[in-house]
Design an enzyme around this catalytic site. Sequence first.
Site, PDB file in Angstrom:
ATOM      1  N   LYS A 143      -9.425 -20.764 -11.134  1.00  0.00           N
ATOM      2  CA  LYS A 143     -10.151 -19.607 -10.583  1.00  0.00           C
ATOM      3  C   LYS A 143     -10.043 -19.596  -9.059  1.00  0.00           C
ATOM      4  CE  LYS A 143     -13.233 -19.182 -14.494  1.00  0.00           C
ATOM      5  NZ  LYS A 143     -14.454 -19.586 -15.172  1.00  0.00           N
TER       6      LYS A 143
ATOM      7  N   GLN B 142     -19.934 -22.128 -13.436  1.00  0.00           N
ATOM      8  CA  GLN B 142     -19.092 -22.523 -14.569  1.00  0.00           C
ATOM      9  C   GLN B 142     -19.964 -23.114 -15.688  1.00  0.00           C
ATOM     10  OE1 GLN B 142     -15.680 -22.007 -14.826  1.00  0.00           O
ATOM     11  NE2 GLN B 142     -15.953 -22.697 -16.941  1.00  0.00           N
TER      12      GLN B 142
ATOM     13  N   ASP C 287     -19.605 -12.546 -13.519  1.00  0.00           N
ATOM     14  CA  ASP C 287     -19.356 -12.898 -14.919  1.00  0.00           C
ATOM     15  C   ASP C 287     -19.969 -11.854 -15.858  1.00  0.00           C
ATOM     16  OD1 ASP C 287     -17.770 -14.963 -15.752  1.00  0.00           O
ATOM     17  OD2 ASP C 287     -19.274 -16.529 -15.449  1.00  0.00           O
TER      18      ASP C 287
END
Length: 299
Positions: free
Chosen positions: A54, A98, A121
Site C-alpha cells: 500500500k 490495517q 477503507d
Amino acid sequence: MSVSVIDGKAFSARLQDLVGREVAKVKADHGLHPGLAVVLVGSDPASEVYVRSKRRRSVEAGLASFAHELSEDTSEAELLELIARLNEDRSVHGILVQLPLPDHIDADKVLDAIDPDKDVDGFHVLNVGRLSTGKPSLVACTPLGCMMLLQDLLGDLKGKSAIVIGRSNIVGKPMAQLLLAQDCTVTIAHRFSRDVPKLCRQADIVVVAVGRAGLVRGDWVKPGAIVIDVGINRITDADGNSRLVGDVAYDEASQHAAAITPVPGGVGPMTIACLLANTLTAACRQSGLPDPELTLNSK
Ligand code: NAP
C-alpha cells in the site's frame, strides 16, 4: 461460447496511472498534496506485506505516505490517541488501519474513531449509511473495484439481475448496495440461503465473496453471465503444490460465462488502486474541490 478474461491487474495499473495524473494536477493547480496514513499494529507477516505494498503504490501515485508502525502491545487508548492526531492533521487526507488488530483492541471502536471524511477503507458506519441512502460516501475498496470492472465491461447495469454470494460488511453488503444503486435487481445469498445454485442461474451478474474454494460450479452460471470472483483461498493441489484459487470453479464457469475474473489477477489488484483513488477523492472533498474524474473506459 468463448469467455473473456477480465484483466484486473492491467485495469488496476491504468487506474493507478490515472490517479497519479490527477494527483499531479491537484498539486499543480491547487497546491494540494493528498496524503495517506497507514497504521499497522503488531507484526503479522501478511499484514506487513499488504502495508508495504500500500505504501509503495501510494508513493508511485504521488501521494504523501505516512507510516505508523506500532508494537503488538500498543494499548487501545494509545491507538485511539494516534487516530485522534491523524484526524486533526491537515496533511493527512486518508487513514487506513490495517486489520486484523491484536485481540486486546476493539477494532470496531478504532474504525469508528476515524474521521468519516478520512475513512478511505469505507468501513465507518457513517459511510456505510451514506452508501445505502445514496449519498456521496467513501466506498469500501474491494467492492468499489468490482463495480469499476463491471461498469467498464457492461456500461449501464440498469435492470440487470445480480447475485452477491456472501454478506460480509467489507465485501458482500457494500457490493449489493453498489449494484442496487446502479438499478440492478439484487439477491444476496449467505449460509442460510436455500438453493443458491438456482438463485445463481438466474443472475446476469454473479459476485462471489465467501472464502470457499470452488464453491460456484459451472452449472450455477447462466450462459453469458459475468462472474466476479472475490475469493482468495490457498489450496494444496494433487502434486503437493500450494496455490491461490478463488471461490469459483474457474475452468467450469468459463464454459458458461461471457466474462470472468481470474484468481489471482482479477479483483485482488483492484483493491489497492481503489484505496489510492479514495485517498485522492477524500483530499479533494476536504479541500472543497469537485470529485476527481476516475472513470476508465476500455472501449
Ligand atoms: P467473511 O467475512 O468470512 O464472509 C463470508 C460470507 O460468505 C458470509 O456472509 C457467509 O455467510 C457467506 N457464506 C459462507 N458459506 C457460504 C455458502 N456455502 N453459501 C453462501 N454463502 C456462504 O469473508 P469476506 O471478508 O467477505 O471475504 C470473502 C472472500 O473474499 C475471502 O476469500 C477473502 O480472502 C476474499 N477477499 C478478497 C479481497 C481482495 O481481493 N482484495 C478483499 C476482501 C476479501 P454468513 O453471513 O451466513 O456467515
